[in-house]
Scaffold this motif. Structure first.
Motif, PDB file in Angstrom:
ATOM      1  N   LEU A  88       1.362   6.172   7.222  1.00  0.00           N
ATOM      2  CA  LEU A  88       2.352   6.081   5.962  1.00  0.00           C
ATOM      3  C   LEU A  88       3.692   6.929   6.510  1.00  0.00           C
ATOM      4  O   LEU A  88       3.615   7.775   7.412  1.00  0.00           O
ATOM      5  CB  LEU A  88       1.737   7.219   4.816  1.00  0.00           C
ATOM      6  N   SER A  89       4.976   6.791   5.713  1.00  0.00           N
ATOM      7  CA  SER A  89       6.017   7.505   6.260  1.00  0.00           C
ATOM      8  C   SER A  89       5.955   8.884   5.482  1.00  0.00           C
ATOM      9  O   SER A  89       4.877   8.923   4.814  1.00  0.00           O
ATOM     10  CB  SER A  89       6.967   6.682   5.715  1.00  0.00           C
ATOM     11  N   LEU A 112       4.002   2.743   2.990  1.00  0.00           N
ATOM     12  CA  LEU A 112       3.162   2.150   3.913  1.00  0.00           C
ATOM     13  C   LEU A 112       3.940   1.637   5.012  1.00  0.00           C
ATOM     14  O   LEU A 112       4.903   1.018   5.033  1.00  0.00           O
ATOM     15  CB  LEU A 112       2.302   0.945   3.237  1.00  0.00           C
ATOM     16  N   LEU A 113       3.507   2.119   6.333  1.00  0.00           N
ATOM     17  CA  LEU A 113       4.117   1.401   7.636  1.00  0.00           C
ATOM     18  C   LEU A 113       3.117   0.533   8.300  1.00  0.00           C
ATOM     19  O   LEU A 113       3.686  -0.382   8.943  1.00  0.00           O
ATOM     20  CB  LEU A 113       4.468   2.724   8.706  1.00  0.00           C
ATOM     21  N   GLY A 114       1.772   0.670   8.235  1.00  0.00           N
ATOM     22  CA  GLY A 114       0.830  -0.071   8.770  1.00  0.00           C
ATOM     23  C   GLY A 114      -0.392   0.007   8.295  1.00  0.00           C
ATOM     24  O   GLY A 114      -0.635   1.157   7.754  1.00  0.00           O
ATOM     25  N   ALA A 115      -1.390  -0.874   8.428  1.00  0.00           N
ATOM     26  CA  ALA A 115      -2.585  -0.714   8.242  1.00  0.00           C
ATOM     27  C   ALA A 115      -3.545  -1.680   9.066  1.00  0.00           C
ATOM     28  O   ALA A 115      -3.064  -2.696   9.576  1.00  0.00           O
ATOM     29  CB  ALA A 115      -2.685  -1.245   6.613  1.00  0.00           C
ATOM     30  N   ASP A 169      -3.458  -4.705  -0.497  1.00  0.00           N
ATOM     31  CA  ASP A 169      -2.322  -3.968  -1.199  1.00  0.00           C
ATOM     32  C   ASP A 169      -2.776  -2.656  -2.294  1.00  0.00           C
ATOM     33  O   ASP A 169      -2.179  -1.624  -2.204  1.00  0.00           O
ATOM     34  CB  ASP A 169      -1.369  -4.993  -1.932  1.00  0.00           C
ATOM     35  N   GLN A 170      -3.777  -3.307  -2.872  1.00  0.00           N
ATOM     36  CA  GLN A 170      -4.570  -2.162  -3.808  1.00  0.00           C
ATOM     37  C   GLN A 170      -4.909  -0.932  -3.171  1.00  0.00           C
ATOM     38  O   GLN A 170      -4.415   0.009  -3.497  1.00  0.00           O
ATOM     39  CB  GLN A 170      -5.660  -2.824  -4.781  1.00  0.00           C
ATOM     40  N   LEU A 171      -5.724  -1.222  -2.028  1.00  0.00           N
ATOM     41  CA  LEU A 171      -6.139   0.190  -1.309  1.00  0.00           C
ATOM     42  C   LEU A 171      -5.064   1.087  -0.516  1.00  0.00           C
ATOM     43  O   LEU A 171      -5.015   2.019  -0.672  1.00  0.00           O
ATOM     44  CB  LEU A 171      -7.138  -0.412  -0.300  1.00  0.00           C
ATOM     45  N   LEU A 230      -4.484   4.705  -1.251  1.00  0.00           N
ATOM     46  CA  LEU A 230      -4.373   5.776  -0.232  1.00  0.00           C
ATOM     47  C   LEU A 230      -3.189   6.325  -0.094  1.00  0.00           C
ATOM     48  O   LEU A 230      -3.080   7.776   0.199  1.00  0.00           O
ATOM     49  CB  LEU A 230      -4.731   4.978   0.964  1.00  0.00           C
ATOM     50  N   SER A 231      -2.082   5.760  -0.389  1.00  0.00           N
ATOM     51  CA  SER A 231      -0.770   6.179  -0.398  1.00  0.00           C
ATOM     52  C   SER A 231      -0.473   7.350  -1.181  1.00  0.00           C
ATOM     53  O   SER A 231      -0.124   8.469  -1.149  1.00  0.00           O
ATOM     54  CB  SER A 231       0.459   5.349  -0.624  1.00  0.00           C
ATOM     55  N   SER A 232      -0.896   6.956  -2.381  1.00  0.00           N
ATOM     56  CA  SER A 232      -1.075   7.942  -3.705  1.00  0.00           C
ATOM     57  C   SER A 232      -1.938   9.488  -3.196  1.00  0.00           C
ATOM     58  O   SER A 232      -1.487  10.444  -3.340  1.00  0.00           O
ATOM     59  CB  SER A 232      -1.354   7.408  -4.970  1.00  0.00           C
TER      60      SER A 232
END
Length: 149
Positions: free
Chosen positions: A31-32, A37-40, A46-48, A52-54
């Motif tokens: 994440l930035s 999201l920068l990469g996964a 998208d939901q996960l 995870l971002s939050s």
């Protein structure tokens, strides 16, 4: 004009490699500093990614608050241990945030080592994030500067 060496494919490949190297690793995201999201790795929908971002934004805020209150130095890593999983959160020198989820059967020491390696080599896959101007003018030290030894 100089071409950027940061590519989504290169970051995705690096995250997939990280997950594949440790038995029990389930997924990884980067994440930035502001939670984008920068990469996964593969198998992150998208939901996960949004969840995870939050989650990581909150953990990072709590970790940074702990460093101020406890005067324990710079925040290096956050590890959350659950009944059936672990979550590793580490910030790179460039300011990006790596998050890796592993199952309870995975070797935690191996994952900690791999996370440290990734963080140390992340600059070739990630852009550098500059500190906000307000931090520079207020005399506060930036998060990235605090993380460096």
């Amino acid at each position: 004009m100089t071409q950027s060496v940061v590519t989504a494919d290169g970051l995705t490949e690096a995250l997939n490699d990280l997950v594949e190297r440790v038995h029990g690793a389930e997924c990884a995201v980067v994440l930035s500093p502001d939670g984008l999201l920068l990469g996964a790795s593969r198998d992150v929908d998208d939901q996960l990614a949004a969840q995870l971002s939050s989650l990581v934004a909150g953990l990072e805020a709590l970790g940074l608050a702990a460093t101020r209150v406890c005067v324990g130095g710079a925040l290096r890593q956050i590890v959350v241990q659950m009944a059936r999983a672990f979550l590793f959160v580490a910030t790179t020198n460039s300011g990006a945030i790596l998050t890796v989820r592993i199952g309870a059967e995975a070797e935690v020491g191996d994952m900690a080592y791999e996370v440290a390696l990734f963080v140390g080599q992340a600059d070739r896959h990630l852009p550098v994030y500059l500190e906000p101007a307000s931090a520079a003018t207020s005399g506060e030290t930036g998060a990235a500067a605090e993380r460096r030894p």
